[in-house]
Design a protein around this motif. Structure first.
Motif, PDB file in Angstrom:
ATOM      1  N   GLY A   1      -1.843   4.168  -8.043  1.00 25.69           N
ATOM      2  CA  GLY A   1      -1.290   2.821  -8.018  1.00 25.69           C
ATOM      3  C   GLY A   1      -0.215   2.600  -9.063  1.00 25.69           C
ATOM      4  N   THR A   2      -0.048   1.329  -9.431  1.00 24.38           N
ATOM      5  CA  THR A   2       0.925   0.943 -10.450  1.00 24.38           C
ATOM      6  C   THR A   2       0.240   0.064 -11.475  1.00 24.38           C
ATOM      7  OG1 THR A   2       1.585  -1.113  -9.336  1.00 24.38           O
ATOM      8  CG2 THR A   2       2.733   0.899  -8.685  1.00 24.38           C
ATOM      9  N   GLN A   3       0.834  -0.070 -12.625  1.00 22.47           N
ATOM     10  CA  GLN A   3       0.229  -0.861 -13.694  1.00 22.47           C
ATOM     11  C   GLN A   3       0.151  -2.335 -13.354  1.00 22.47           C
ATOM     12  OE1 GLN A   3       2.377  -0.007 -17.294  1.00 22.47           O
ATOM     13  NE2 GLN A   3       1.288   1.901 -17.633  1.00 22.47           N
ATOM     14  N   LYS A   4       0.978  -2.822 -12.433  1.00 20.09           N
ATOM     15  CA  LYS A   4       0.980  -4.244 -12.109  1.00 20.09           C
ATOM     16  C   LYS A   4      -0.022  -4.609 -11.023  1.00 20.09           C
ATOM     17  CE  LYS A   4       5.827  -4.978 -13.357  1.00 20.09           C
ATOM     18  NZ  LYS A   4       7.156  -5.453 -12.891  1.00 20.09           N
ATOM     19  N   GLN A   5      -0.727  -3.627 -10.501  1.00 19.01           N
ATOM     20  CA  GLN A   5      -1.666  -3.878  -9.415  1.00 19.01           C
ATOM     21  C   GLN A   5      -3.037  -4.271  -9.922  1.00 19.01           C
ATOM     22  OE1 GLN A   5      -1.393  -0.163  -7.138  1.00 19.01           O
ATOM     23  NE2 GLN A   5      -0.744  -1.408  -5.421  1.00 19.01           N
ATOM     24  N   PHE A   6      -3.738  -5.081  -9.110  1.00 21.68           N
ATOM     25  CA  PHE A   6      -5.146  -5.310  -9.342  1.00 21.68           C
ATOM     26  C   PHE A   6      -5.879  -4.037  -8.946  1.00 21.68           C
ATOM     27  CE2 PHE A   6      -3.574  -9.626  -8.969  1.00 21.68           C
ATOM     28  CZ  PHE A   6      -4.314 -10.301  -9.929  1.00 21.68           C
ATOM     29  N   SER A   7      -7.092  -3.874  -9.491  1.00 19.46           N
ATOM     30  CA  SER A   7      -7.823  -2.631  -9.253  1.00 19.46           C
ATOM     31  C   SER A   7      -8.105  -2.402  -7.772  1.00 19.46           C
ATOM     32  CB  SER A   7      -9.134  -2.631 -10.045  1.00 19.46           C
ATOM     33  OG  SER A   7      -9.912  -3.762  -9.723  1.00 19.46           O
ATOM     34  N   PHE A   8      -8.453  -3.479  -7.026  1.00 19.10           N
ATOM     35  CA  PHE A   8      -8.785  -3.283  -5.629  1.00 19.10           C
ATOM     36  C   PHE A   8      -7.572  -2.855  -4.806  1.00 19.10           C
ATOM     37  CE2 PHE A   8      -7.567  -7.787  -5.759  1.00 19.10           C
ATOM     38  CZ  PHE A   8      -6.723  -7.899  -4.665  1.00 19.10           C
ATOM     39  N   GLU A   9      -6.361  -3.108  -5.331  1.00 18.45           N
ATOM     40  CA  GLU A   9      -5.151  -2.718  -4.623  1.00 18.45           C
ATOM     41  C   GLU A   9      -4.853  -1.228  -4.780  1.00 18.45           C
ATOM     42  OE1 GLU A   9      -2.682  -6.931  -4.895  1.00 18.45           O
ATOM     43  OE2 GLU A   9      -2.343  -5.409  -6.426  1.00 18.45           O
ATOM     44  N   ALA A  10      -5.549  -0.572  -5.704  1.00 19.05           N
ATOM     45  CA  ALA A  10      -5.340   0.861  -5.915  1.00 19.05           C
ATOM     46  C   ALA A  10      -6.230   1.698  -5.000  1.00 19.05           C
ATOM     47  CB  ALA A  10      -5.616   1.216  -7.373  1.00 19.05           C
ATOM     48  N   ASP A  11      -7.130   1.050  -4.256  1.00 17.21           N
ATOM     49  CA  ASP A  11      -8.063   1.771  -3.393  1.00 17.21           C
ATOM     50  C   ASP A  11      -7.348   2.635  -2.358  1.00 17.21           C
ATOM     51  OD1 ASP A  11     -10.375   0.974  -4.591  1.00 17.21           O
ATOM     52  OD2 ASP A  11     -10.669  -0.771  -3.314  1.00 17.21           O
ATOM     53  N   THR A  12      -6.264   2.105  -1.788  1.00 17.37           N
ATOM     54  CA  THR A  12      -5.534   2.851  -0.755  1.00 17.37           C
ATOM     55  C   THR A  12      -4.989   4.158  -1.309  1.00 17.37           C
ATOM     56  OG1 THR A  12      -4.881   0.782   0.321  1.00 17.37           O
ATOM     57  CG2 THR A  12      -3.656   2.756   0.919  1.00 17.37           C
ATOM     58  N   ALA A  13      -4.394   4.095  -2.494  1.00 17.63           N
ATOM     59  CA  ALA A  13      -3.846   5.305  -3.121  1.00 17.63           C
ATOM     60  C   ALA A  13      -4.969   6.277  -3.481  1.00 17.63           C
ATOM     61  CB  ALA A  13      -3.042   4.934  -4.362  1.00 17.63           C
TER      62      ALA A  13
ATOM     63  N   ASP B   1       0.829  -1.207   0.000  1.00 17.68           N
ATOM     64  CA  ASP B   1       0.000   0.000   0.000  1.00 17.68           C
ATOM     65  C   ASP B   1       0.862   1.257   0.000  1.00 17.68           C
ATOM     66  OD1 ASP B   1      -2.327  -1.464  -0.051  1.00 17.68           O
ATOM     67  OD2 ASP B   1      -2.670  -1.359   2.106  1.00 17.68           O
ATOM     68  N   VAL B   2       1.946   1.233   0.782  1.00 17.72           N
ATOM     69  CA  VAL B   2       2.858   2.379   0.830  1.00 17.72           C
ATOM     70  C   VAL B   2       3.477   2.613  -0.548  1.00 17.72           C
ATOM     71  CG1 VAL B   2       5.058   3.207   1.744  1.00 17.72           C
ATOM     72  CG2 VAL B   2       3.391   2.176   3.290  1.00 17.72           C
ATOM     73  N   THR B   3       3.896   1.529  -1.197  1.00 21.70           N
ATOM     74  CA  THR B   3       4.477   1.623  -2.533  1.00 21.70           C
ATOM     75  C   THR B   3       3.479   2.204  -3.527  1.00 21.70           C
ATOM     76  OG1 THR B   3       5.914  -0.279  -2.117  1.00 21.70           O
ATOM     77  CG2 THR B   3       5.543   0.326  -4.420  1.00 21.70           C
ATOM     78  N   SER B   4       2.225   1.772  -3.401  1.00 24.15           N
ATOM     79  CA  SER B   4       1.168   2.271  -4.286  1.00 24.15           C
ATOM     80  C   SER B   4       1.013   3.780  -4.144  1.00 24.15           C
ATOM     81  CB  SER B   4      -0.157   1.575  -3.958  1.00 24.15           C
ATOM     82  OG  SER B   4      -1.194   2.050  -4.784  1.00 24.15           O
ATOM     83  N   ILE B   5       1.041   4.266  -2.908  1.00 26.37           N
ATOM     84  CA  ILE B   5       0.899   5.707  -2.658  1.00 26.37           C
ATOM     85  C   ILE B   5       2.118   6.464  -3.178  1.00 26.37           C
ATOM     86  CG2 ILE B   5       0.755   7.481  -0.863  1.00 26.37           C
ATOM     87  CD1 ILE B   5      -0.888   5.501   0.792  1.00 26.37           C
ATOM     88  N   LEU B   6       3.306   5.922  -2.941  1.00 28.50           N
ATOM     89  CA  LEU B   6       4.529   6.582  -3.392  1.00 28.50           C
ATOM     90  C   LEU B   6       4.585   6.661  -4.919  1.00 28.50           C
ATOM     91  CD1 LEU B   6       7.184   5.035  -0.962  1.00 28.50           C
ATOM     92  CD2 LEU B   6       6.297   7.376  -0.950  1.00 28.50           C
ATOM     93  N   ASN B   7       4.133   5.598  -5.595  1.00 28.44           N
ATOM     94  CA  ASN B   7       4.111   5.610  -7.055  1.00 28.44           C
ATOM     95  C   ASN B   7       3.089   6.608  -7.583  1.00 28.44           C
ATOM     96  OD1 ASN B   7       6.097   3.665  -7.515  1.00 28.44           O
ATOM     97  ND2 ASN B   7       4.659   1.976  -7.303  1.00 28.44           N
ATOM     98  N   THR B   8       2.028   6.796  -6.810  1.00 26.42           N
ATOM     99  CA  THR B   8       0.979   7.730  -7.218  1.00 26.42           C
ATOM    100  C   THR B   8       1.470   9.170  -7.166  1.00 26.42           C
ATOM    101  OG1 THR B   8      -0.802   6.269  -6.492  1.00 26.42           O
ATOM    102  CG2 THR B   8      -1.320   8.606  -6.644  1.00 26.42           C
ATOM    103  N   ILE B   9       2.279   9.477  -6.172  1.00 34.99           N
ATOM    104  CA  ILE B   9       2.776  10.847  -5.982  1.00 34.99           C
ATOM    105  C   ILE B   9       3.448  11.386  -7.241  1.00 34.99           C
ATOM    106  CG2 ILE B   9       4.449  12.267  -4.723  1.00 34.99           C
ATOM    107  CD1 ILE B   9       3.886  10.533  -2.252  1.00 34.99           C
ATOM    108  N   GLN B  10       4.219  10.535  -7.930  1.00 37.06           N
ATOM    109  CA  GLN B  10       4.964  11.010  -9.096  1.00 37.06           C
ATOM    110  C   GLN B  10       4.062  11.357 -10.276  1.00 37.06           C
ATOM    111  OE1 GLN B  10       7.434   7.982 -10.997  1.00 37.06           O
ATOM    112  NE2 GLN B  10       6.205   6.378 -10.054  1.00 37.06           N
ATOM    113  N   TYR B  11       2.804  10.852 -10.250  1.00 40.59           N
ATOM    114  CA  TYR B  11       1.885  11.142 -11.349  1.00 40.59           C
ATOM    115  C   TYR B  11       1.011  12.367 -11.088  1.00 40.59           C
ATOM    116  CZ  TYR B  11       2.899   6.538 -13.355  1.00 40.59           C
ATOM    117  OH  TYR B  11       3.515   5.454 -13.914  1.00 40.59           O
TER     118      TYR B  11
END
Length: 286
Positions: free
Chosen positions: A229-241, A103-113
């Motif tokens: 999120g990231t392109q390798k994530q399932f959609s439900f894993e992007a909820d946190t970001a 989840d932390v990685t998902s948020i960090l990857n989101t920041i750059q976008y």
């Protein structure tokens, strides 16, 4: 140039159904490389013939050549990874930390976008809107509900559109140029979502969108969009970001008029306190 790069280059010229195939090829190439055309079609909600037409649109002889091109790319980049969602029954000594770190990685990857100018513009949209409509179907419904609740806590007039024809029609009728539609949509977007967006744009409604793909069709109708999120994530894993962006936008909105929003927040806090006292008194008298 890799095959995925070729797909991105031609993406705008593809039909809507073919774009769904293209999105899968770009974000989950391993699925295409290991499944037959009919299975891929069912996975993304298009016909097998649409998958084949995508191959022809990419100047390929057929689905077999599509798989060959993808397998070659995967082999060269050494990215052949089988995605498996974490399951409750999975035995893993560090399962909790693994999930939290994901989840932390998902948020960090989101920041750059996130574009700072778009973020600031979105907070102004939220602040100025007389009425805000939130939209998120299926797996996105919880995030839309969280957004609606946060807006209401600060005194905004917010309505969550339900996955019901009558409610959709009723909410669309109420929208006007002073309204704001906030859409959260991941992966395969329902036709209903795109229909609502088209009508909203015709009524000159401002639209903010959160998606988990840089090529989501939703972005074609949004004034401002954020990718999570990231392109390798399932959609439900992007909820946190997505929730993190929602929280940040609400915080940014409140900074535009601290005293105004603090008043509503304090009223809600007092109401919660009074309700807790009432509940305690009721229990005590039993």
């Amino acid at each position: 140039m890799s095959f995925c790069d070729e797909v991105k280059k031609r993406f705008i010229r593809l039909s809507r159904g073919q774009r769904k195939v293209a999105q899968l090829v770009i974000e989950n190439p391993n699925v295409v490389a290991t499944h037959i055309a009919s299975e891929v079609g069912k996975f993304i909600g298009v016909s097998e013939s649409t998958v084949i037409r995508f191959c022809y649109a990419m100047d390929l002889s057929g689905y077999s050549e599509l798989q060959e091109r993808i397998r070659k790319d995967l082999s060269e980049s050494k990215k052949v990874v089988t995605k498996e969602p974490l399951t409750i029954g999975k035995k893993h000594e560090y399962l909790f930390s693994e999930i939290m770190n994901r989840d932390v990685t998902s948020i960090l990857n989101t920041i750059q976008y996130v574009d700072a100018e778009n973020f600031q513009k979105a907070t102004h949209y939220l602040h100025e809107a007389e009425e805000i409509y939130t939209l998120g179907f299926r797996q996105c419904a919880p995030s839309a509900s969280y957004l609606t609740s946060m807006l209401e806590n600060f005194g905004k007039k917010a309505s969550q559109i339900q996955f019901d024809v009558n409610d959709i029609v009723k909410q669309i009728k109420r929208m006007d140029k002073d309204s704001l539609l906030f859409v959260i949509a991941f992966d395969s977007v329902l036709e209903d979502v795109l229909t609502i967006l088209k009508i909203a744009k015709n009524k000159k409604v401002k639209v903010i969108a959160i998606t988990n793909s840089t090529i989501s069709l939703v972005r074609d109708y949004a004034d401002i969009s954020f990718v999570v999120g990231t392109q390798k994530q399932f959609s439900f894993e992007a909820d946190t970001a997505a929730s993190a962006i929602v929280h940040a936008l609400i915080e940014g909105m409140t900074l535009l008029n601290r005293n105004h929003y603090k008043k509503y927040y304090n009223l809600n806090e007092q109401l919660d306190h009074d309700l807790r006292l009432l509940e305690e008194e009721t229990i005590a008298t039993k």
